[in-house]
Motif scaffolding. Structure first.
Motif, PDB file in Angstrom:
ATOM      1  N   UNK A 532       0.556  -1.069  -0.084  1.00 46.53           N
ATOM      2  CA  UNK A 532      -0.061  -0.119  -0.338  1.00 46.53           C
ATOM      3  C   UNK A 532       0.865   1.379   0.040  1.00 46.53           C
ATOM      4  N   UNK A 533       1.885   0.950   0.833  1.00 48.89           N
ATOM      5  CA  UNK A 533       2.744   2.729   1.195  1.00 48.89           C
ATOM      6  C   UNK A 533       3.834   2.666  -0.578  1.00 48.89           C
ATOM      7  N   UNK A 534       3.887   1.441  -1.401  1.00 49.39           N
ATOM      8  CA  UNK A 534       4.127   1.412  -2.219  1.00 49.39           C
ATOM      9  C   UNK A 534       3.690   2.208  -3.491  1.00 49.39           C
ATOM     10  N   UNK A 535       2.759   2.259  -3.340  1.00 51.69           N
ATOM     11  CA  UNK A 535       1.280   2.463  -4.502  1.00 51.69           C
ATOM     12  C   UNK A 535       0.954   3.587  -4.099  1.00 51.69           C
ATOM     13  N   UNK A 536       0.897   4.510  -2.913  1.00 44.64           N
ATOM     14  CA  UNK A 536       0.333   5.190  -2.176  1.00 44.64           C
ATOM     15  C   UNK A 536       1.539   6.784  -2.886  1.00 44.64           C
ATOM     16  N   UNK A 537       3.095   5.810  -2.590  1.00 47.47           N
ATOM     17  CA  UNK A 537       3.915   6.870  -2.858  1.00 47.47           C
ATOM     18  C   UNK A 537       3.678   7.378  -4.754  1.00 47.47           C
ATOM     19  N   UNK A 538       3.286   5.814  -5.433  1.00 49.11           N
ATOM     20  CA  UNK A 538       3.781   6.916  -6.459  1.00 49.11           C
ATOM     21  C   UNK A 538       2.525   7.379  -7.100  1.00 49.11           C
ATOM     22  N   UNK A 539       1.023   7.076  -6.576  1.00 52.96           N
ATOM     23  CA  UNK A 539       0.420   8.376  -6.741  1.00 52.96           C
ATOM     24  C   UNK A 539       0.309   9.469  -6.260  1.00 52.96           C
ATOM     25  N   UNK A 540       1.509   9.641  -5.484  1.00 51.23           N
ATOM     26  CA  UNK A 540       1.886  10.862  -4.396  1.00 51.23           C
ATOM     27  C   UNK A 540       2.800  11.508  -6.056  1.00 51.23           C
ATOM     28  N   UNK A 541       3.975  10.688  -6.094  1.00 51.78           N
ATOM     29  CA  UNK A 541       4.622  10.375  -6.498  1.00 51.78           C
ATOM     30  C   UNK A 541       4.339  12.196  -8.062  1.00 51.78           C
ATOM     31  N   UNK A 542       3.318  10.737  -8.413  1.00 48.13           N
ATOM     32  CA  UNK A 542       2.766  11.340  -9.684  1.00 48.13           C
ATOM     33  C   UNK A 542       1.864  12.896  -9.656  1.00 48.13           C
ATOM     34  N   UNK A 543       1.077  13.123  -8.722  1.00 50.12           N
ATOM     35  CA  UNK A 543       0.607  14.254  -8.885  1.00 50.12           C
ATOM     36  C   UNK A 543       0.779  14.456  -6.863  1.00 50.12           C
ATOM     37  N   UNK A 544       1.812  15.312  -6.144  1.00 45.95           N
ATOM     38  CA  UNK A 544       1.657  15.441  -5.151  1.00 45.95           C
ATOM     39  C   UNK A 544       0.719  16.425  -4.562  1.00 45.95           C
TER      40      UNK A 544
END
Length: 934
Positions: A532-544
């Motif tokens: 979950x952390x990795x998935x959410x990190x990717x989403x936030x990296x794509x759009x902070x």
């Protein structure tokens, strides 16, 4: 006690700092500026801004840097930041002619049209002719935005009087004439501009807008094509041509134009919206949704005040959010757009947004005005009818429904009615209408989605899954249908099935953030925290700025037991949220209250209220923060306003009433509940609370009547019998109270029903034997029940069995070492056993956990007094007395400590206040102390 918060800095140090700044490297700053200027000229705006900021670090007084930075920021649509730079340049003495035009443009870009006419730097007189002409035209546009065409034309005429005349003054007049529907004058102005510049793409475009507004589509189309030929990069001409082709049902040509436009301007919101419309027409739901989301991603970061005079942008973002089902986000844009174009079909969308809040009164006002202009609009009639039903006006609703169904008995009308009923709080009627619509026309996807949602809310997860599976079967390529299936399966605890549905949605649309968020939620639920952390990190990296991902990150950290991270992520999500997106703000306030941080919770609630000042849920949350800060008067006022804004939805009104009781506003709670029960006479929650309110108002007959209605509606639940027990206790009928509580506990043997029965048995028998036996039997099979161990200790303490009470409290603390109540009561038991030193040590632990609780402070202070620690005792007991001056026990304890310290006059004053109460735990001891103080 005065606390010094800041240390004084010696004057010599200040002077030394000033000298340091004076020695800034101006040469290096100049080099940075020159590099920035080159970057700006070759359109590397980001690089230019970086270098300009580097220059300012070296020398903050460089006017050239401030001016160029302002222009660069303005070109990147950061108008507010640009305004700051231009004002800084003015404050440092720059000639206003250098910044007057870009400053005026920055103000207009922020929706500050009125400011253009107030600032001395923008007065046209005294400016060079070319700047003065340009500023006059900005002023003309500002007047037009503010709805003052006469003054706008005056500014244009003044600009035209400055030689030489040019195309710009005539082009400024065209939209002004079109707004006034003066088509001949608009055409004349465009023609005049073309005389000055026959190949001017903007003039050709403006000339084509005239036949377009008049409905001469072929002529307009040719005009837009001439503008594009003159300048293939003219965005507005390309957009107008694409929209015109769409209106003419030439979808293939429109798509080609839109695709060409998106190559030229990939983030242009209007092009993205047209692309979404075209995708919807050809049944490509994934692309349509992605297009709408792309529109919102472009327009949401722009403060709404910046575009409040831009009806096209307002409608665009409102429609995009509406198409995504984001009613709360759509609302402010649609409201502003409706002010620009009242009584347009936009009113129906806005009314549905108000229904979703729910703000039924405002929805009714909007629809009523619209129906005056379009009395035969069947959809509006259905919506109006649903509002009338939600407000208890059934006869009026029936009349409107008959009128609407006479226009057309269509499934979509049943869908609209069902949606309206749902958002008005009438779930039963909504389900019936939505089922009818979905059965008659399975293509009513909105009905299916809403129906599945209602089934989930009602706990009918099997039905929700069934409807969602039908939606998927009928729309196998629609990711929204798969998303609903994922939500339904998740509600049914089928986490693996939910994962499959979310994965399918993500395959159909790899850019679909909701599918990725759904998968993250499943991973959190299955404790796959790293995934979950990795998935959410990717989403936030794509759009902070992805507020949903930030919010889920907070939930992830809560599951991981990291409270500081929870608060950090919620605060970040709240800060990133748009002006009407309040979910993260609501969660932040709730979290802070849960963590016993009333001050920060109130500050967060104030920010929340500023975002949505008319929203009942926002008001209710603000009231919770006020209550936590003991502002009862403020909470009562806030909740009264929330009641007025809540329409007749029984659920929110019942929640408001419960808070009104906490705020000691019994009359207000009674009004809220009466309003709720008008709409839903059999709403169990409202009936239950109404029974409690009636009892507080001394109307035991009404309380009993409502309690028995609850029993009738929920015969297998404990709630009604618990209410009957309250009635019996109010009537001083202990046997009847115990009988009702036994029935409640037999039906639902929970910790709560057990504790209520123990309290009633304790009132019957001062020895507490019956209550203790009940607790002993319960704990034999449930030894981990913390609440019952504490209740057993309380019963033993009331019976004077302090050693046994001590053992019960200590057992409770083994289950939860930081339980404030158990620590506090253990300290009291130790006091009764004469072990003041151990009592003081235990009480201080409780105090460290709950430093604002008057009862805990009092226990610690009294224990310290008995242990001989006079200074600490006085400090604590004074604090407790200030927090709860109405407590006679606290005032007696303070009096005893004061007497021991030799402050007899003050002790007598405190003791007299305590003795005004004729019944409290320490009455006997207080009376004895009084004898010694005479």
């Amino acid at each position: 006690m005065t606390i010094r918060r800041w240390l004084a800095v010696p004057t010599a140090a200040v002077l030394a700092l000033g000298a340091t700044f004076a020695q800034a490297d101006s040469a290096q700053a100049s080099r940075y500026y020159e590099d920035a200027l080159k970057r700006f000229e070759r359109k590397d705006v980001d690089g230019a801004i970086l270098q300009l900021k580097n220059a300012l670090q070296q020398d903050a007084r460089m006017l050239t840097v401030h001016v160029l930075l302002g222009k660069a920021l303005l070109s990147r649509s950061e108008a507010a930041a640009a305004e700051i730079e231009f004002n800084e340049a003015l404050s440092q003495g720059i000639n206003r002619a250098e910044v007057a035009l870009p400053l005026a443009q920055a103000l207009v870009a922020q929706g500050k049209q009125a400011e253009v006419f107030k600032l001395p730097a923008l007065v046209p007189e005294g400016l060079p002719d070319d700047v003065r002409k340009a500023v006059l035209l900005v002023r003309a546009a500002a007047y037009a935005d503010m709805g003052d065409p006469a003054r706008a034309q005056t500014q244009i005429d003044a600009a035209r009087a400055i030689p030489p005349d040019n195309a710009d003054t005539w082009l400024a007049e065209v939209p002004l004439r079109l707004r006034a529907r003066q088509f001949d004058k608009a055409a004349l102005a465009a023609d005049q501009a073309l005389k000055f510049q026959p190949a001017n793409a903007e003039a050709l475009y403006q000339r084509a807008t005239v036949p377009h507004v008049q409905g001469r589509l072929d002529e307009a189309l040719k005009g837009y094509e001439r503008a594009i030929a003159a300048d293939p990069r003219h965005i507005d001409a390309q957009l107008a041509r694409a929209g015109l082709l769409l209106d003419m049902n030439r979808d293939a040509d429109a798509l080609a134009q839109v695709q060409a436009l998106l190559k030229l301007a990939p983030t242009e919101p209007r092009a993205l919206y047209l692309n979404a419309v075209l995708a919807e027409r050809r049944g490509d739901a994934a692309t349509a949704r992605a297009g709408l989301k792309a529109v919102t991603e472009q327009l949401d970061p722009v403060p709404i005040e910046f575009i409040r005079f831009r009806p096209q942008a307002l409608m665009l973002n409102g429609l995009a959010h509406y198409g995504l089902g984001q009613m709360e986000k759509a609302k402010p844009y649609l409201e502003y757009a409706q002010r620009q174009t009242p009584n347009s079909p936009m009113s129906k969308l806005l009314a549905q947004v108000y229904v979703a809040e729910p703000n039924l009164e405002r929805a009714g006002e909007v629809l009523e005005a619209y129906l005056k202009a379009f009395p035969g609009d069947g959809q509006a009639l259905v919506m109006m009818a649903s509002l009338q039903m939600a407000q208890g006006r059934h006869a009026r609703a029936a009349s409107l429904m008959q009128e609407a169904l006479r226009t057309r008995d269509a499934p979509e009308f049943h869908t609209a009615l069902g949606i309206s009923l749902m958002r008005g709080g009438q779930s039963g009627g909504a389900v019936a209408e939505l089922e009818k619509a979905f059965q008659r026309d399975p293509r009513q996807n909105y009905a299916g989605m809403a129906l599945a949602t209602l089934y989930l809310r009602g706990g009918q997860t099997a039905k929700a899954v069934s409807v969602a599976e039908r939606l998927v079967k009928q729309n196998a390529k629609n990711p929204s249908a798969w998303l609903m299936l994922g939500l339904a399966r998740r509600g049914a605890k089928d986490l693996n099935g939910a994962r499959e549905a979310y994965q399918q949605a993500a395959q159909l649309d790899p850019s679909l953030v909701d599918a990725k968020l759904g998968l993250a939620r499943i991973e959190i639920a299955q404790r796959q925290f790293d995934a979950a952390q990795a998935r959410l990190d990717a989403l936030i990296k794509a759009d902070e700025h992805n507020v949903d991902a930030l919010y889920e990150m907070a939930l992830l950290n809560e599951a991981r037991g990291k409270p500081a991270e929870v608060q950090r992520w919620l605060a970040k999500a709240a800060d990133m949220s748009g002006p009407r997106n309040t979910r993260a703000d609501l969660a932040l306030v709730a979290w802070l209250l849960k963590r016993d941080q009333p001050g920060p919770a109130l500050e967060a609630a104030k920010k929340l209220l500023a975002k949505a000042p008319d929203d009942p849920q926002t008001m209710t949350t603000y009231a919770r923060a006020q209550l936590a800060n003991r502002d009862l008067a403020g909470a009562r006022a806030t909740l009264a306003n929330a009641t007025r804004r809540s329409g007749f939805g029984p659920d929110p009104l019942t929640q408001i009433a419960a808070l009104q009781l906490d705020a000691r506003d019994t009359a207000g709670a009674a009004y809220s509940l009466d309003k709720a029960l008008q709409a839903a006479p059999q709403h169990v929650g409202a009936l239950s609370l109404a029974s409690t309110v009636a009892l507080q108002q001394g109307n035991s007959a009404q309380a009993e009547k409502q309690a028995r209605m609850v029993v009738q509606l929920q015969p297998t639940q404990a709630a009604g019998y618990l209410l009957l027990a309250d009635v019996a206790q109010a009537r001083n009928q202990p046997a009847q109270a115990v009988e009702a509580l036994r029935k409640a506990h037999d039906l639902q043997p929970t910790t709560g029903s057990l504790l209520a029965l123990m309290r009633a048995l304790g009132r019957q028998d001062p020895t507490g034997r019956g209550a203790q036996d009940l607790a002993d039997r319960w704990l034999k099979t449930r030894p981990q029940d913390l609440a019952v161990w504490k209740a057993l200790g309380d019963a033993q303490a009331r019976a004077g069995a302090y050693p046994a009470a001590r053992r019960s409290y200590e057992t409770a603390l083994k289950l939860k070492a930081d339980d404030v109540e158990a620590l506090n009561n253990l300290a009291n038991a130790l006091i009764r056993q004469g072990d003041a030193a151990a009592a003081a040590q235990t009480a201080e632990k409780a105090l460290a956990l709950d430093p604002r609780n008057a009862a805990v402070i009092d226990t610690a202070g009294w224990a310290q007094h008995l242990a001989g620690n006079a200074d600490r005792a006085l400090q604590l007991l004074r604090d407790a007395r200030l927090r709860e001056p109405g407590s006679p026990d606290i005032r007696y304890h303070l009096a005893a400590a004061l007497a021991k310290a030799g402050r007899k006059a003050e002790a007598r004053e405190e003791l007299d206040a305590a003795l005004r109460s004729k019944s409290f735990d320490s009455l006997k001891e207080a009376a004895a102390l009084g004898q010694t103080l005479r």
